[in-house]
Design an enzyme around this catalytic site. Structure first.
Site, mmCIF file in Angstrom:
data_model
loop_
_atom_site.group_PDB
_atom_site.id
_atom_site.type_symbol
_atom_site.label_atom_id
_atom_site.label_comp_id
_atom_site.label_asym_id
_atom_site.label_seq_id
_atom_site.Cartn_x
_atom_site.Cartn_y
_atom_site.Cartn_z
ATOM 1 N N TYR A 167 -3.098 4.926 4.166
ATOM 2 C CA TYR A 167 -4.080 4.248 4.381
ATOM 3 C C TYR A 167 -4.519 3.221 3.352
ATOM 4 O O TYR A 167 -4.395 2.405 3.252
ATOM 5 C CB TYR A 167 -5.390 5.194 4.634
ATOM 6 C CG TYR A 167 -6.611 4.467 5.551
ATOM 7 C CD1 TYR A 167 -6.214 3.541 6.031
ATOM 8 C CD2 TYR A 167 -7.503 3.779 4.648
ATOM 9 C CE1 TYR A 167 -7.500 2.369 7.010
ATOM 10 C CE2 TYR A 167 -8.891 2.934 5.008
ATOM 11 C CZ TYR A 167 -8.272 2.755 6.384
ATOM 12 O OH TYR A 167 -9.564 1.990 6.146
ATOM 13 N N GLY A 168 -3.859 4.159 1.807
ATOM 14 C CA GLY A 168 -4.582 2.961 1.089
ATOM 15 C C GLY A 168 -3.378 1.923 0.777
ATOM 16 O O GLY A 168 -3.681 0.995 1.080
#
Length: 259
Positions: A167-168
């Site tokens: 996600y990051g």
């Protein structure tokens, strides 16, 4: 209903059947915009659109899988056919860490435990999806000689947080994409800005069964934190603003510093 500051403004919001997308769509509708709520087809989208139209708003639902070029093309064709223009794209569709680790906030797992399939699925949705939808609507905006693209992002801290692959990286890449898009589109009169909540928000990306546990450790923001800045970015007041990264929780301060 609030002041109709966005009358005759036509806006496409992706990932609009719930969470941040639905909250932003509602805020834009309350301000008088005509809004297409786009998401994967299903009861959530149908129910959201029905509720908003029954309330008297100019809302319509568009089935859209942002990972599919064909689906994006069909959505753009609908916009051309039904509206003939598009003033604003809000790129918001995304999936969260719970797709690879349901306990991501309370029991983070290292990147090497993420499956290749889970990694690709999230990147295809969160990053490639933004690219495909922006790529799809840009020719129409170029023909118009104007348009606005707003890419929804997240905190820089989250891009570096333990256990936040993929996600990051998906949102770090989104910000690079946004900066380059802003430069590429300046000559065409199209602006590109980023908007992020400023912290974890109460959305479907947080598993319901872990919400109490997570709320005891993190202060979660209401999705409505996005309402005022998204209306601003779609309004005449934001004319010419491009390449900005706006934190919704700090929006009033950001706005004051621009005056």
């Amino acid at each position: 209903m609030s002041e109709k500051k966005l009358q005759n403004i036509h806006i496409l919001v992706t990932g609009a059947s719930s969470g941040l997308g639905l909250s932003m769509a509602e805020a834009l509708l309350r301000s008088g915009a005509t809004v297409a709520l786009a998401s994967r087809p299903g009861s959530r989208l149908d129910e959201a659109v029905a509720r908003l139209t029954q309330a008297g708003y100019s809302a319509v639902g568009i089935p859209l899988d942002v990972r599919s070029e064909q689906s994006v093309d069909e959505a753009v064709q609908w916009v051309r056919r039904e509206w003939g223009k598009l003033d604003v794209l809000v790129n918001n569709a995304g999936i969260g860490m719970k797709t690879v680790n349901p306990r991501f906030l309370v029991d983070p797992q290292p990147f090497f435990k993420v499956s290749p399939e889970g990694f690709r699925n999230l990147i295809d949705t969160n990053l490639t999806g933004y690219f495909l939808v922006a790529r799809g609507v840009t020719p129409l905006m170029i023909e118009q000689g104007k348009g606005r693209i707003i890419n929804i992002s997240m905190n820089h801290e989250t891009m570096k947080r333990k256990g936040f692959v993929p996600y990051g990286p998906s949102r770090a890449a989104t910000e690079s994409l946004s900066h380059i898009m802003a430069e590429d589109l300046k000559e065409y009169g199209i602006t590109v800005n980023m908007l992020l909540p400023g912290g974890a928000t109460i959305t479907g990306m947080i598993p319901d069964e872990l919400r109490n546990e997570i709320e005891s450790k993190f202060q979660l923001l209401d999705p409505k934190v996005m309402d005022e800045p998204i209306v601003f970015l779609a309004s005449p007041r934001a004319e010419g603003i491009t390449g900005e990264r706006i934190v919704a929780a700090d929006f009033k301060k950001w706005l004051q510093e621009r005056v």
